[in-house]
Structures are given as structure tokens and as C-alpha cells.
Scaffold this motif. Structure first.
Motif, short mmCIF file in Angstrom:
data_model
loop_
_atom_site.label_atom_id
_atom_site.label_comp_id
_atom_site.label_asym_id
_atom_site.label_seq_id
_atom_site.Cartn_x
_atom_site.Cartn_y
_atom_site.Cartn_z
N ARG A 1 -5.70 -4.91 -15.19
CA ARG A 1 -6.23 -5.86 -14.20
C ARG A 1 -5.08 -6.67 -13.58
O ARG A 1 -5.06 -6.90 -12.38
N GLU A 2 -4.13 -7.06 -14.42
CA GLU A 2 -3.01 -7.85 -13.93
C GLU A 2 -2.20 -7.08 -12.88
O GLU A 2 -1.85 -7.61 -11.83
N VAL A 3 -1.94 -5.80 -13.16
CA VAL A 3 -1.19 -4.99 -12.21
C VAL A 3 -1.99 -4.84 -10.91
O VAL A 3 -1.47 -5.02 -9.82
N ALA A 4 -3.31 -4.54 -11.04
CA ALA A 4 -4.15 -4.34 -9.86
C ALA A 4 -4.17 -5.61 -9.00
O ALA A 4 -4.05 -5.55 -7.78
N GLU A 5 -4.29 -6.77 -9.67
CA GLU A 5 -4.35 -8.02 -8.91
C GLU A 5 -3.03 -8.32 -8.23
O GLU A 5 -2.98 -8.78 -7.09
N SER A 6 -1.91 -8.04 -8.91
CA SER A 6 -0.61 -8.35 -8.31
C SER A 6 -0.40 -7.46 -7.08
O SER A 6 0.16 -7.89 -6.08
N TRP A 7 -0.90 -6.21 -7.13
CA TRP A 7 -0.77 -5.34 -5.95
C TRP A 7 -1.68 -5.82 -4.84
O TRP A 7 -1.32 -5.76 -3.67
N ALA A 8 -2.89 -6.27 -5.19
CA ALA A 8 -3.84 -6.72 -4.17
C ALA A 8 -3.30 -7.92 -3.40
O ALA A 8 -3.64 -8.12 -2.25
N GLU A 9 -2.44 -8.72 -4.06
CA GLU A 9 -1.91 -9.92 -3.41
C GLU A 9 -0.69 -9.64 -2.54
O GLU A 9 -0.23 -10.50 -1.81
N ARG A 10 -0.12 -8.47 -2.67
CA ARG A 10 1.12 -8.21 -1.96
C ARG A 10 0.91 -8.13 -0.45
O ARG A 10 -0.11 -7.60 0.02
N LYS A 11 1.89 -8.61 0.29
CA LYS A 11 1.83 -8.48 1.75
C LYS A 11 2.06 -7.02 2.12
O LYS A 11 2.74 -6.28 1.41
N VAL A 12 1.49 -6.63 3.24
CA VAL A 12 1.56 -5.23 3.67
C VAL A 12 2.47 -5.07 4.88
O VAL A 12 2.43 -5.86 5.82
N VAL A 13 3.31 -4.05 4.81
CA VAL A 13 4.07 -3.56 5.96
C VAL A 13 3.40 -2.26 6.38
O VAL A 13 3.24 -1.36 5.55
N VAL A 14 2.93 -2.18 7.62
CA VAL A 14 2.32 -0.93 8.07
C VAL A 14 3.39 -0.02 8.66
O VAL A 14 4.32 -0.47 9.33
N VAL B 1 2.41 -7.04 8.61
CA VAL B 1 1.13 -7.50 9.12
C VAL B 1 1.18 -9.02 9.15
O VAL B 1 1.50 -9.65 8.14
N GLU B 2 0.90 -9.60 10.30
CA GLU B 2 0.95 -11.07 10.44
C GLU B 2 -0.30 -11.69 9.81
O GLU B 2 -1.34 -11.04 9.72
N PRO B 3 -0.22 -12.96 9.38
CA PRO B 3 -1.40 -13.63 8.81
C PRO B 3 -2.56 -13.59 9.80
O PRO B 3 -2.37 -13.86 10.99
N GLY B 4 -3.74 -13.21 9.32
CA GLY B 4 -4.93 -13.17 10.17
C GLY B 4 -5.07 -11.92 11.01
O GLY B 4 -6.06 -11.75 11.71
N GLN C 1 -4.83 -2.47 11.46
CA GLN C 1 -4.93 -1.67 12.69
C GLN C 1 -4.29 -2.40 13.87
O GLN C 1 -3.58 -1.80 14.68
N ASP C 2 -4.56 -3.71 13.95
CA ASP C 2 -3.97 -4.50 15.04
C ASP C 2 -2.45 -4.54 14.91
O ASP C 2 -1.72 -4.51 15.90
N VAL D 1 -0.58 -2.19 13.61
CA VAL D 1 -0.09 -0.87 14.03
C VAL D 1 0.03 -0.83 15.56
O VAL D 1 1.06 -0.42 16.11
N VAL D 2 -1.03 -1.28 16.24
CA VAL D 2 -1.03 -1.26 17.70
C VAL D 2 0.08 -2.16 18.25
O VAL D 2 0.85 -1.76 19.14
N ARG D 3 0.22 -3.37 17.68
CA ARG D 3 1.24 -4.32 18.16
C ARG D 3 2.65 -3.79 17.93
O ARG D 3 3.50 -3.83 18.83
N GLU D 4 2.90 -3.28 16.72
CA GLU D 4 4.26 -2.81 16.42
C GLU D 4 4.66 -1.62 17.29
O GLU D 4 5.81 -1.51 17.71
N CYS D 5 3.71 -0.72 17.56
CA CYS D 5 4.04 0.44 18.40
C CYS D 5 4.30 0.01 19.85
O CYS D 5 5.15 0.58 20.52
N ALA D 6 3.57 -1.01 20.30
CA ALA D 6 3.83 -1.54 21.64
C ALA D 6 5.23 -2.19 21.68
O ALA D 6 6.00 -1.96 22.61
N GLU D 7 5.57 -2.96 20.64
CA GLU D 7 6.85 -3.65 20.62
C GLU D 7 8.03 -2.69 20.48
O GLU D 7 9.05 -2.82 21.15
N GLU D 8 7.88 -1.74 19.56
CA GLU D 8 9.03 -0.89 19.21
C GLU D 8 9.17 0.34 20.09
O GLU D 8 10.27 0.87 20.27
N LEU D 9 8.02 0.81 20.62
CA LEU D 9 8.04 2.10 21.34
C LEU D 9 7.53 2.00 22.78
O LEU D 9 7.63 2.97 23.52
#
Ligand code: C5P
Length: 152
Positions: A14-27, A59-62, A66-67, A69-77
Motif C-alpha cells: 500500500r505504501e508503494v502504491a500510495e507513493s506512486w499515486a502522489e507522484r507528479k506526471v510528465v506526459v 502536467v501543470e496543476p489543474g 490529455q490537455d 499532451v495537446v499543450r506540449e505538442c503545440a509548444e514544442e512542435l
């Protein structure tokens, strides 16, 4: 003591699962078009310069993934994409975040992605996919990405 050991093991899981659930995501984004996938080559920081990655970022707060992904592809590509679903597994990054890949397609099939802040962007096939010098985290996903290309 068997029950106590099971409790302990459950608590650890449970501890491992919770620590992963709290991690910030890079898409990261696997844009697939005509059997090829878009890869981009980093220009900075120095230790990553010349290595390849999938387009993406934090991924920015809030913001939904998916948003992001769309934002980063617009910015980078400078292209508009539609995310179509998650690919492969989450990969832990050195900075404590998780890299999570979404497949995507170009909204306008004729649009030409360009390297806004990267050294180069390249459409690659399954053969090139296994040969590129990927960032460590992206390299973990090469087999999932190859399966994705074979399915399209
Ligand atoms: O691009 P950005 O700096 O927002 O990415 C945050 C972190 O995610 C960086 O450490 C970067 O190296 C990593 N990353 C990655 N693979 C990607 C995109 C980003 O390892 N495809």
C-alpha cells in the motif's frame, strides 16, 4: 505470525502504491502517422543534448494529462494533436516524477511538426525506433512503442 507477516506485506504494498499515486506526471506523446512515430532530439541540458525523446513535459496543476499532451505538442512542435489513449507502463524519473505516454494523432494529417526548441524532429519507423539513443526513461518504453507501430 503468518497473518502478521501478511499484514506487514500488505502495508508495504500500500505504501508503494500510495507513493506512486502522489507522484507528479510528465506526459510523453507517441504521435503516429502513416506507420511512423515522431521523435525529437534534445538540445539541452548538456547531459541530454543529442539524445532522443518523445514530445511532452510536466502536467501543470489543474490540467488533465490529455490537455498537457495537446499543450506540449503545440509548444514544442507547433502542431495540434488528439490524444487517443495511454501506452505502456509508467516510468519513474530521477526527479521523482513519473513518465506516462499517451498515443496521439495529428488533427490535420498534412500538418508538418517542426522543432521549436529541439535540435531536430524525425518520423521514425520500427527499425529506427530501436536504434535511436533515447533518454533513459523513454528507452524503457521502446518495446511498447514498437508494438504500437506494428498495430497501426
Ligand atoms: O520537458 P520537461 O523539462 O518539462 O520534462 C521534465 C522531465 O521529464 C525532465 O527531466 C525530462 O528529462 C523528462 N522527460 C523524459 N522523457 C520525455 C519528456 C521528458 O524523460 N519524453
Amino acid at each position: 505470525w503468518i497473518l502478521a507477516a501478511q499484514d506487514q506485506r500488505l502495508a508495504a504494498v500500500r505504501e508503494v502504491a500510495e507513493s506512486w499515486a502522489e507522484r507528479k506526471v510528465v506526459v510523453g506523446t507517441a504521435i503516429v502517422h502513416k506507420g511512423r512515430m515522431l521523435a525529437q532530439q534534445r538540445r539541452y541540458p548538456a547531459r541530454d543534448a543529442g539524445r532522443w525523446e518523445l514530445p511532452g513535459g510536466r502536467v501543470e496543476p489543474g490540467e488533465s494529462e490529455q490537455d498537457a499532451v495537446v499543450r506540449e505538442c503545440a509548444e514544442e512542435l507547433d502542431v495540434e494533436v488528439t490524444p487517443t489513449g495511454r501506452i505502456g507502463t509508467d516510468v519513474p524519473l530521477d526527479n521523482g516524477m513519473l513518465l506516462r505516454i499517451h498515443a496521439a494523432r495529428l488533427v490535420d494529417p498534412e500538418a508538418a511538426p517542426r522543432a521549436v526548441e529541439h535540435h531536430e524532429v524525425r518520423w521514425i519507423d520500427a527499425g529506427e525506433l530501436v536504434e535511436l539513443d533515447w533518454l533513459d526513461a523513454d528507452k524503457v518504453l521502446v518495446h511498447s512503442l514498437r508494438d504500437l507501430l506494428r498495430r497501426r
